[in-house]
Motif scaffolding. Structure first.
Motif, PDB file in Angstrom:
ATOM      1  N   ALA A 143       0.816  -1.214   0.000  1.00  0.00           N
ATOM      2  CA  ALA A 143       0.000   0.000   0.000  1.00  0.00           C
ATOM      3  C   ALA A 143       0.848   1.261   0.000  1.00  0.00           C
ATOM      4  O   ALA A 143       0.477   2.269  -0.610  1.00  0.00           O
ATOM      5  CB  ALA A 143      -0.943  -0.002   1.207  1.00  0.00           C
ATOM      6  N   GLY A 144       1.999   1.231   0.671  1.00  0.00           N
ATOM      7  CA  GLY A 144       2.865   2.398   0.689  1.00  0.00           C
ATOM      8  C   GLY A 144       3.381   2.753  -0.696  1.00  0.00           C
ATOM      9  O   GLY A 144       3.455   3.934  -1.053  1.00  0.00           O
ATOM     10  N   ARG A 145       3.725   1.750  -1.497  1.00  0.00           N
ATOM     11  CA  ARG A 145       4.187   2.012  -2.858  1.00  0.00           C
ATOM     12  C   ARG A 145       3.064   2.606  -3.703  1.00  0.00           C
ATOM     13  O   ARG A 145       3.300   3.492  -4.527  1.00  0.00           O
ATOM     14  CB  ARG A 145       4.684   0.717  -3.491  1.00  0.00           C
ATOM     15  CG  ARG A 145       5.932   0.153  -2.836  1.00  0.00           C
ATOM     16  CD  ARG A 145       6.426  -1.078  -3.576  1.00  0.00           C
ATOM     17  NE  ARG A 145       7.614  -1.644  -2.950  1.00  0.00           N
ATOM     18  CZ  ARG A 145       8.281  -2.691  -3.422  1.00  0.00           C
ATOM     19  NH1 ARG A 145       7.853  -3.285  -4.538  1.00  0.00           N
ATOM     20  NH2 ARG A 145       9.351  -3.152  -2.800  1.00  0.00           N
ATOM     21  N   LEU A 146       1.867   2.113  -3.517  1.00  0.00           N
ATOM     22  CA  LEU A 146       0.731   2.659  -4.264  1.00  0.00           C
ATOM     23  C   LEU A 146       0.495   4.119  -3.910  1.00  0.00           C
ATOM     24  O   LEU A 146       0.160   4.941  -4.772  1.00  0.00           O
ATOM     25  CB  LEU A 146      -0.528   1.824  -3.992  1.00  0.00           C
ATOM     26  CG  LEU A 146      -0.494   0.381  -4.518  1.00  0.00           C
ATOM     27  CD1 LEU A 146      -1.728  -0.387  -4.051  1.00  0.00           C
ATOM     28  CD2 LEU A 146      -0.420   0.371  -6.045  1.00  0.00           C
ATOM     29  N   ALA A 147       0.686   4.455  -2.630  1.00  0.00           N
ATOM     30  CA  ALA A 147       0.550   5.853  -2.214  1.00  0.00           C
ATOM     31  C   ALA A 147       1.626   6.710  -2.862  1.00  0.00           C
ATOM     32  O   ALA A 147       1.371   7.840  -3.294  1.00  0.00           O
ATOM     33  CB  ALA A 147       0.622   5.957  -0.692  1.00  0.00           C
ATOM     34  N   ALA A 180      -3.616  -1.715   4.999  1.00  0.00           N
ATOM     35  CA  ALA A 180      -3.546  -0.917   3.774  1.00  0.00           C
ATOM     36  C   ALA A 180      -3.938   0.540   4.043  1.00  0.00           C
ATOM     37  O   ALA A 180      -3.271   1.475   3.581  1.00  0.00           O
ATOM     38  CB  ALA A 180      -4.443  -1.520   2.696  1.00  0.00           C
ATOM     39  N   VAL A 181      -5.015   0.744   4.785  1.00  0.00           N
ATOM     40  CA  VAL A 181      -5.452   2.112   5.090  1.00  0.00           C
ATOM     41  C   VAL A 181      -4.446   2.808   5.997  1.00  0.00           C
ATOM     42  O   VAL A 181      -4.108   3.983   5.800  1.00  0.00           O
ATOM     43  CB  VAL A 181      -6.854   2.104   5.743  1.00  0.00           C
ATOM     44  CG1 VAL A 181      -7.269   3.529   6.123  1.00  0.00           C
ATOM     45  CG2 VAL A 181      -7.883   1.507   4.800  1.00  0.00           C
ATOM     46  N   HIS A 182      -3.934   2.085   6.981  1.00  0.00           N
ATOM     47  CA  HIS A 182      -2.992   2.674   7.939  1.00  0.00           C
ATOM     48  C   HIS A 182      -1.702   3.124   7.253  1.00  0.00           C
ATOM     49  O   HIS A 182      -1.214   4.237   7.485  1.00  0.00           O
ATOM     50  CB  HIS A 182      -2.702   1.632   9.020  1.00  0.00           C
ATOM     51  CG  HIS A 182      -1.820   2.116  10.125  1.00  0.00           C
ATOM     52  ND1 HIS A 182      -1.968   3.353  10.724  1.00  0.00           N
ATOM     53  CD2 HIS A 182      -0.763   1.529  10.758  1.00  0.00           C
ATOM     54  CE1 HIS A 182      -1.061   3.504  11.667  1.00  0.00           C
ATOM     55  NE2 HIS A 182      -0.310   2.410  11.698  1.00  0.00           N
TER      56      HIS A 182
END
Length: 388
Positions: A266-270, A316-318
């Motif tokens: 998720a961090g990479r997507l952000a 993922a949200v965090h």
């Protein structure tokens, strides 16, 4: 501040330190029945053990984490971990509920060292890899929360619940010494603020930064849902007709850890600009997860599926939340982290006490309806604020 490059080895060490530190405030969850029996506490109110720890964790987020912007974190972080070791020894040797609560309160206060580590890692990372590094280190936090149940369950069945806290203290002592030797020296400009001014600036950040307010509310809701599941899960699993052992109950944390690992991307997507889309999909999965969780008494396989979905969504949200807020004010990352995580702690504490209360009155179905309602509220809130 100059840009550093944090190695994967160092990031993994930070993740391990985070996992061991944060696990200390979650060991009690699969041990609630053992603690109730040991200290003569009724099952309907035993959730207060978790609530006290989470409230003190929230205090630590406000009083201690912002110090990372003001003092040398190479001394602050290992120092907090060494004090945690003393608190864990007090819990493991407690002879009354008063000593137990006092020890757990200090453990909760100092467990915020995890957030100091996350903020420090984000400061060391290059801008193009910040989301990835935050995701990696934060995965240690979530995995520590979840594997705490497995660790606590196995050790309790082998050597009693006290061994959990004493062994954790020994592990934390080792990691604190390693960090003291390996953490890079700091060379940065510190803000010209006194300690009271530093705390006031945390509140000012909420007034000034809309994204911090929005993401903090999401943190409160997702971790309330997370805590609703994990605080009360031990109650139906340990009672008839399932009557599972502490080891078996703790093993469900492995499923949650698998879900958390799956969400590390998720961090990479952000970093790539997909933060809002990732958040929406994850919140939809969070709501959906309560359907298989509701079949606990009929299928443990369905429960495992629900746990994987729920923990994947929360992680993922965090990670996305933190990746987004860290880009707002680089010079105030410790204060941003502390302010954001206060809402996480409030949600966790509220979820803990609400879940055990609802379970006492309405059983597992009531807990699932409560979790689904909170998850639906989070999805609705995101939908209303995603264009702000």
């Amino acid at each position: 501040m100059p840009v550093f490059s944090i190695s994967r080895r160092m990031a993994l060490l930070f993740a391990v330190a985070c996992g061991l530190s944060v696990a200390n405030i979650y060991y009690a969850q699969p041990l609630l029945d053992a603690l109730a029996n040991e200290f003569g506490l009724p099952h309907s109110t035993i959730g207060i053990v978790i609530t006290v720890t989470q409230i003190c964790y929230a205090l630590g987020l406000f009083l201690l984490v912002p110090l990372g912007d003001l003092v040398n974190r190479r001394r602050l972080i290992p120092g907090m971990m060494l004090l945690s070791v003393l608190a864990l020894i007090a819990v493991g040797t407690s002879v009354s509920s008063i000593v137990l609560f006092a020890g757990l309160a200090v453990v909760g206060l100092l467990a915020v060292v995890t957030q100091a580590l996350v903020a420090y890692a984000s400061s060391l990372a290059a801008p193009t890899e910040r989301g990835r590094i935050v995701g990696l280190v934060t995965s240690g936090v979530v995995i520590g929360i979840l594997l705490a149940r497995t660790f606590a369950g196995v050790l309790t069945d082998i050597a009693g619940w006290r061994s959990v806290y004493l062994f954790s203290g020994a592990l934390l002592l080792v990691v604190a010494c390693i960090l003291l030797r390996m953490m890079p020296s700091e060379n940065r400009e510190k803000p010209p603020l006194s300690y009271p001014q530093l705390l006031q600036s945390v509140l000012a950040l909420f007034v000034q930064e809309r994204i911090l307010r929005i993401r903090a509310i999401l943190a409160l809701l997702i971790f309330a849902s997370f805590s609703i599941l994990w605080t009360s899960l031990v109650l139906p699993l340990s009672s008839a007709p399932l009557s599972l052992s502490h080891t078996a109950i703790g093993s469900f944390g492995l499923a949650g850890a698998a879900g958390a690992l799956a969400a590390a991307r998720a961090g990479r997507l952000a970093d790539q600009g997909f933060g809002q889309k990732t958040t929406g999909i994850a919140l939809a999965l969070l709501l959906l997860s309560w359907l298989p969780i509701g079949f606990l008494r009929h299928s443990l396989l369905a429960l495992v599926l629900g746990i994987i979905l729920l923990d994947m969504a929360v992680q993922a949200v965090h990670v996305t939340n933190q990746s987004l807020i860290f880009n707002v004010r680089p010079e105030a990352r410790s204060r941003l982290t502390g302010g954001y995580m206060i809402f996480y702690s409030i949600g966790s504490a509220a979820g803990s006490i609400a879940s055990t209360t609802v379970y006492a009155s309405f059983g597992w179905n009531g807990v699932c309806l409560l979790g689904a309602a909170v998850s639906a509220l989070a999805l609705l809130f995101w939908a209303c604020t995603r264009r702000l």
